[in-house]
Design a protein around this motif. Structure first.
Motif, PDB file in Angstrom:
ATOM      1  N   GLU A   1      36.552  12.081  69.199  1.00  0.00           N
ATOM      2  CA  GLU A   1      37.306  13.119  68.488  1.00  0.00           C
ATOM      3  C   GLU A   1      37.679  14.253  69.438  1.00  0.00           C
ATOM      4  O   GLU A   1      38.798  14.776  69.392  1.00  0.00           O
ATOM      5  CB  GLU A   1      36.489  13.645  67.303  1.00  0.00           C
ATOM      6  CG  GLU A   1      36.365  12.609  66.198  1.00  0.00           C
ATOM      7  CD  GLU A   1      35.549  13.077  65.008  1.00  0.00           C
ATOM      8  OE1 GLU A   1      35.729  12.516  63.919  1.00  0.00           O
ATOM      9  OE2 GLU A   1      34.709  13.997  65.151  1.00  0.00           O
ATOM     10  N   ALA A   2      36.753  14.618  70.317  1.00  0.00           N
ATOM     11  CA  ALA A   2      37.025  15.717  71.243  1.00  0.00           C
ATOM     12  C   ALA A   2      38.193  15.366  72.165  1.00  0.00           C
ATOM     13  O   ALA A   2      39.088  16.182  72.395  1.00  0.00           O
ATOM     14  CB  ALA A   2      35.779  16.036  72.069  1.00  0.00           C
TER      15      ALA A   2
ATOM     16  N   THR B   1      25.426   7.919  67.586  1.00  0.00           N
ATOM     17  CA  THR B   1      25.409   8.409  68.959  1.00  0.00           C
ATOM     18  C   THR B   1      26.470   9.498  69.051  1.00  0.00           C
ATOM     19  O   THR B   1      27.134   9.812  68.067  1.00  0.00           O
ATOM     20  CB  THR B   1      25.763   7.308  69.969  1.00  0.00           C
ATOM     21  OG1 THR B   1      27.149   7.013  69.833  1.00  0.00           O
ATOM     22  CG2 THR B   1      24.962   6.051  69.731  1.00  0.00           C
ATOM     23  N   ALA B   2      26.641  10.062  70.232  1.00  0.00           N
ATOM     24  CA  ALA B   2      27.632  11.123  70.399  1.00  0.00           C
ATOM     25  C   ALA B   2      29.024  10.553  70.645  1.00  0.00           C
ATOM     26  O   ALA B   2      29.979  11.305  70.813  1.00  0.00           O
ATOM     27  CB  ALA B   2      27.226  12.029  71.553  1.00  0.00           C
ATOM     28  N   LEU B   3      29.128   9.215  70.653  1.00  0.00           N
ATOM     29  CA  LEU B   3      30.408   8.596  70.990  1.00  0.00           C
ATOM     30  C   LEU B   3      31.538   9.052  70.066  1.00  0.00           C
ATOM     31  O   LEU B   3      32.643   9.372  70.522  1.00  0.00           O
ATOM     32  CB  LEU B   3      30.251   7.069  70.913  1.00  0.00           C
ATOM     33  CG  LEU B   3      31.182   6.247  71.783  1.00  0.00           C
ATOM     34  CD1 LEU B   3      31.138   6.706  73.212  1.00  0.00           C
ATOM     35  CD2 LEU B   3      30.795   4.771  71.678  1.00  0.00           C
TER      36      LEU B   3
ATOM     37  N   LEU C   1      31.840  11.817  68.379  1.00  0.00           N
ATOM     38  CA  LEU C   1      32.212  13.200  68.699  1.00  0.00           C
ATOM     39  C   LEU C   1      33.061  13.237  69.966  1.00  0.00           C
ATOM     40  O   LEU C   1      34.056  13.963  70.045  1.00  0.00           O
ATOM     41  CB  LEU C   1      30.948  14.052  68.873  1.00  0.00           C
ATOM     42  CG  LEU C   1      31.166  15.498  69.276  1.00  0.00           C
ATOM     43  CD1 LEU C   1      31.984  16.237  68.227  1.00  0.00           C
ATOM     44  CD2 LEU C   1      29.836  16.213  69.493  1.00  0.00           C
ATOM     45  N   PHE C   2      32.678  12.445  70.966  1.00  0.00           N
ATOM     46  CA  PHE C   2      33.437  12.425  72.219  1.00  0.00           C
ATOM     47  C   PHE C   2      34.862  11.926  71.974  1.00  0.00           C
ATOM     48  O   PHE C   2      35.823  12.471  72.510  1.00  0.00           O
ATOM     49  CB  PHE C   2      32.754  11.515  73.250  1.00  0.00           C
ATOM     50  CG  PHE C   2      31.479  12.082  73.818  1.00  0.00           C
ATOM     51  CD1 PHE C   2      31.023  13.323  73.421  1.00  0.00           C
ATOM     52  CD2 PHE C   2      30.734  11.382  74.759  1.00  0.00           C
ATOM     53  CE1 PHE C   2      29.849  13.866  73.936  1.00  0.00           C
ATOM     54  CE2 PHE C   2      29.562  11.904  75.282  1.00  0.00           C
ATOM     55  CZ  PHE C   2      29.112  13.136  74.868  1.00  0.00           C
TER      56      PHE C   2
ATOM     57  N   LEU D   1      33.535  15.796  79.884  1.00  0.00           N
ATOM     58  CA  LEU D   1      33.640  14.479  79.259  1.00  0.00           C
ATOM     59  C   LEU D   1      34.458  13.560  80.159  1.00  0.00           C
ATOM     60  O   LEU D   1      35.398  13.994  80.811  1.00  0.00           O
ATOM     61  CB  LEU D   1      34.339  14.589  77.900  1.00  0.00           C
ATOM     62  CG  LEU D   1      33.526  15.197  76.783  1.00  0.00           C
ATOM     63  CD1 LEU D   1      34.381  15.333  75.537  1.00  0.00           C
ATOM     64  CD2 LEU D   1      32.320  14.332  76.481  1.00  0.00           C
ATOM     65  N   GLN D   2      34.107  12.266  80.146  1.00  0.00           N
ATOM     66  CA  GLN D   2      34.887  11.298  80.917  1.00  0.00           C
ATOM     67  C   GLN D   2      35.959  10.719  80.007  1.00  0.00           C
ATOM     68  O   GLN D   2      35.846   9.603  79.504  1.00  0.00           O
ATOM     69  CB  GLN D   2      33.966  10.225  81.473  1.00  0.00           C
ATOM     70  CG  GLN D   2      33.065  10.781  82.562  1.00  0.00           C
ATOM     71  CD  GLN D   2      31.915   9.872  82.868  1.00  0.00           C
ATOM     72  OE1 GLN D   2      31.121   9.582  81.991  1.00  0.00           O
ATOM     73  NE2 GLN D   2      31.820   9.403  84.094  1.00  0.00           N
TER      74      GLN D   2
ATOM     75  N   SER E   1      38.463  18.669  77.041  1.00  0.00           N
ATOM     76  CA  SER E   1      37.370  17.708  77.188  1.00  0.00           C
ATOM     77  C   SER E   1      37.111  17.428  78.671  1.00  0.00           C
ATOM     78  O   SER E   1      35.966  17.234  79.075  1.00  0.00           O
ATOM     79  CB  SER E   1      37.654  16.421  76.409  1.00  0.00           C
ATOM     80  OG  SER E   1      38.768  15.746  76.919  1.00  0.00           O
TER      81      SER E   1
END
Lengths: 357, 504
Positions: free
Chosen positions: A223-224, A216-218, A220-221, A237-238, A232
């Motif tokens: 890391e961001a 999933t994109a989790l 990446l989020f 992003l939350q 972010s």
């Protein structure tokens, strides 16, 4: 790019180019981590010729390598949670205390079950769920302090690190209660296909969490948020929710590790369960190459870091070195592993052996 | 410029000051002259060299070439402490005193009057009280500094600086967080400093205040001194012309052709939008396909407007409507859900994820909009990244290269790409062409125009007037945190914009 950089190095011999070519690759750290693990295992083998021997006794494999895996299991769980927390530029010092809370909760409830108490009477499976939920609440607490009240992670989790052991002692009335229930004990001492159950548990969680964050994109989020909190936020992003969830996951996994430890010894000692294990977990994450500054994280390599530490400890155990030297030897070897991974140190160390023409 | 019959020897004389950093020339042979009892204002846009000049004079940086003469003696300050010992004191915007010590302790910190080997607080308090009274400020000096307003704290910092036998006092944006009565209090302190013959260097962005308190002014641009004037002889338009580096044409220049577009209802409409202390209430409509330029000097409130609209800061007054429907723009996430995008001014701090790859930097906003579970497949990510790298000609060897290895212009294009793939209806660009090379500059201007043709509403902040004139359908003028006017169609040219900024 790298060619240009190398050409300005005064000692850029052909050898240097080759070496730096290898080390500049993304997998170089992984390579050196695996090398370090193999070296430690081989040294262990040299000290104790029977190190790799495995025997089957009562359908259970016996041997030092199995001991390493068995000991590593709870730390792998801690390291997985710790890796994700560190990736968001945080840290979780409370995992050892959360282990103690979870173990205390589970053992007290299972004693109720064994005694057939009239209140707080739950089936063993549900007891485990409650212990995990308690871990989640601990993580929620940490996450709220860090993500919503902006406390520095090291301080926010230090609070629970200190208070958590007190909470565990309150739960057990300062005692170290024991139990006999085999369902709860199985989590720590069960054997499946000859291999201790915690090993499967750790591998299973590693796979599930890796899939969760990488498919999933989790990931990446996470890391961001770790790389640039502000950007972010600007990107929609939350960040706060992401931080909250990694602390919660860390709490749940610490609780699971606490269940393993409790199951292993069929008791919960609030004073010693998981004591200092947060430090070994952080060490494993760092050995695995995830920077304490946040950003890129490497789950499998954190697990390798745990194996390095445990292989070392088991090695010390089978060696004839006096136990009082253990901590110092451990520190020296860990330092050596970290230096081995540092390109600067490798350059420094290999300098005298290079041709200078 | 004309020296206005100054017969006294200057207090501080800087000649040919040069300071080079690895990638830029921050100061190129700058001259600066300060006379006793003068308030000499130093102005210039971002990167003009104001702060470098101050830092060299106060010993934070060492000069590469040139001379600094104080009171007839050549000096070479090695540190802020050294500069202070020589008689040059600085008061920064963020007061660097100790809030938990008393006012008197702050004034005498490090040089407390002693008695029998003990700190003599009684004497310190009495002298501090007297020092402040000399400036007409009557406060309890035994209370903690933090008990007082920023203005008082600044005055305490001034008093401390002056009492350290300062000859030159540097005030770095002292008024930016003060309200009007506080500004007046500070200015009366400055007036009495002038009477004592102290030379004051004032850095400020507020034009009204420049004229209110300043005697002389030096304008810097791109590390060069572009003018030095007696303020009484300098018109506002002339000043702005110099700051922005534009010639004022007398025939008002050629206006741009009126845009033929027939505008439908506005995409975004804000009414009375405001945030106390940052932006005064303003109205703004942006139509689909329209490019609105936001012009004004640094510190005029341009970026604050963008931040309010994008929800980075929350408005404390006014309403916003998207396609006629009222909306709350309380966070960037909310704004993004309304179809907004923003390329921030500070690319490094607010824009890029330095360690992440170009591809990841491009897809992040879209992925954040889609949520963590609804994941873009790797092949889809690659396709999007490659498409954008091609469409915006982003110079990178691979989409998997960390963005920090790209040049500034290419980083800017990546951030543009980040918003383009999420197909926004309104794109806010804050200084999209700052710090990037000429070629990339032209390309980004082309992209801006193309996006408007595709029907996107664009709000663009830029200090480059030529650029603003080139692409804007409408220009909103900001001054001193207020929207002071709007120019449209044929009325837009550099001269009209500068006049609007200068008008008062």
């Amino acid at each position: 790019m790298s060619l240009k950089e190398n050409s300005v190095q005064p000692d850029a011999s052909r050898w240097g180019l080759v070496r730096r070519g290898i080390s500049s690759g993304g997998g170089s750290r992984l390579l050196w981590t695996v090398v370090a693990l193999l070296v430690i295992l081989l040294v262990n083998r040299a000290i104790s010729p029977t190190f790799f021997d495995l025997r089957l006794v009562n359908d259970r494999l016996i041997g030092s390598t199995i001991n390493i895996l068995d000991n590593a299991a709870p730390f792998v769980l801690l390291a997985i949670g710790m890796t994700l927390v560190i990736a968001t530029k945080g840290i979780d010092l409370s995992v050892g205390a959360v282990m103690a809370i979870s173990a205390a909760t589970a053992v007290m409830l299972i004693r109720n079950y064994e005694a057939g108490a009239t209140e707080f009477y739950y089936q063993p499976g549900f007891v485990m769920l409650i212990a995990l939920a308690v871990g989640a609440i601990c993580g929620l607490w940490n996450g709220l302090l860090v993500a919503f009240f902006n406390l520095q992670p090291i301080i926010a989790t230090l609070i629970l690190m200190v208070a958590g052991r007190g909470v565990a002692q309150l739960i057990t009335n300062g005692q170290s209660p024991t139990f006999t229930d085999e369902t709860l004990a199985f989590i720590g001492r069960g054997v499946v296909f000859g291999v201790p159950f915690p090993v499967f548990l750790a591998i299973g969680v590693l796979i599930v969490v890796t899939l969760l964050v990488r498919r999933t994109a989790l990931g990446l989020f996470i890391e961001a948020v770790g790389v640039n909190d502000r950007a972010s936020y600007y990107t929609g992003l939350q960040a706060s929710l992401i931080k909250l969830s990694v602390y919660m996951l860390s709490g749940v996994l610490a609780a699971l590790a606490g269940l393993i430890v409790a199951g292993e010894v069929k008791s919960a000692d609030p004073h010693t369960a998981g004591l200092y294990s947060e430090l070994d977990a952080i060490l494993a994450v760092v050995i695995g190459g995830t920077s304490l500054l946040g950003g890129r994280f490497y789950l499998a390599q954190s697990a390798l870091g745990v194996l390095i530490i445990q292989a070392l400890l088991v090695g010390l155990y089978v060696s004839s070195l006096h136990p009082t030297t253990n901590l110092v030897v451990k520190a020296i070897v860990v330092l050596a592993v970290l230096l081995l991974q540092s390109p600067e140190f490798r350059q420094f160390a290999t300098q005298p052996f290079r041709r200078t023409t | 410029m004309v020296m206005q019959g100054q017969d006294k020897t200057p207090l501080l004389e800087v000649r040919g000051l040069t300071k080079t950093f690895p990638s830029t020339v921050a100061l190129a042979g700058v001259d600066f002259t300060l006379h006793r009892g003068d308030v000499h204002v130093l102005v210039g846009e971002n990167g003009a060299g104001k702060s470098t000049l101050i830092k060299v004079i106060t010993g934070v940086y060492q000069k590469d070439a040139g001379s600094i003469v104080l009171d007839g003696k050549s000096i070479n300050p090695q540190s802020p402490k050294h500069a202070q010992d020589l008689g040059i004191s600085t008061v920064y915007q963020e007061v660097n005193l100790i809030p938990t010590l008393s006012v008197a302790e702050n004034i005498f910190l490090g040089r407390q009057p002693m008695r029998f080997g003990m700190i003599d607080m009684k004497t310190a308090n009495r002298r501090a009280k007297q020092l402040l009274l000399d400036f007409g400020v009557d406060i309890d000096v035994t209370r903690n500094l933090s008990a007082y307003s920023v203005a008082i704290q600044q005055i305490v910092a001034v008093v401390r600086g002056v009492d350290l036998s300062a000859k030159v006092l540097i005030l770095d944006e002292p008024t930016s967080s003060l309200d009007r009565p506080e500004v007046e209090m500070l200015f009366s302190v400055i007036q009495s400093l002038k009477q004592r013959g102290i030379g004051i260097i004032l850095i400020t962005h507020f034009l009204d205040q420049v004229y209110e308190i300043g005697d002389r002014i030096t304008v810097l641009r791109n590390g060069h001194k572009v003018g030095e004037h007696q303020l009484s002889e300098l018109s506002r338009v002339q000043l702005i012309t110099e700051m922005l580096g534009k010639e004022l044409s007398h025939e008002n220049g050629v206006g741009k052709a009126k845009s033929n577009q027939v505008f439908a209802n506005p995409f975004l409409s804000v009414k009375g939008f405001a945030r106390r202390g940052e932006v005064e209430p303003f109205n703004l409509d942006i139509q689909p396909g329209e490019i609105v330029g936001l012009a004004g000097l640094l510190g005029s409130g341009r970026t604050e407007v963008a931040h309010l609209i994008f929800g980075i800061e929350q408005n404390d007054g006014g309403d916003a409507y998207v396609n006629g429907q009222p909306v709350k723009l309380s966070s960037p996430r909310k704004a993004i859900q309304q179809g907004f995008g923003l390329c921030p001014e500070d690319r490094k701090v607010e824009g890029i994820f330095a360690e992440l790859s170009v591809r990841e930097n491009i897809i992040l906003a879209l992925q954040a909009k889609m949520g963590w579970f609804n994941t873009l497949s790797r092949s889809k990510q690659d396709a999007l990244a490659d498409e954008m790298i091609k469409a915006l000609s982003i110079a990178t060897s691979s989409a998997d290269k960390p963005i920090k290895e790209l040049s500034g212009g290419n980083q800017q294009k990546v951030i543009l790409a980040r918003w383009l793939i999420s197909n926004p209806d309104l794109l806010i660009l804050d200084e999209p062409t700052r710090g990037i090379d000429v070629g990339a500059h032209a390309e980004i201007v082309q992209i801006i125009k193309k996006l408007a043709q595709q029907g996107k509403a664009m709000l663009i902040i830029s200090s480059e007037l030529a650029e603003v004139v080139d692409y804007s359908d409408r220009v909103v003028i900001m001054r001193d945190r207020k929207k002071v006017g709007e120019l449209e169609g044929e009325d837009i040219n550099e001269t009209t914009i500068m006049k609007a900024i200068a008008a008062h």
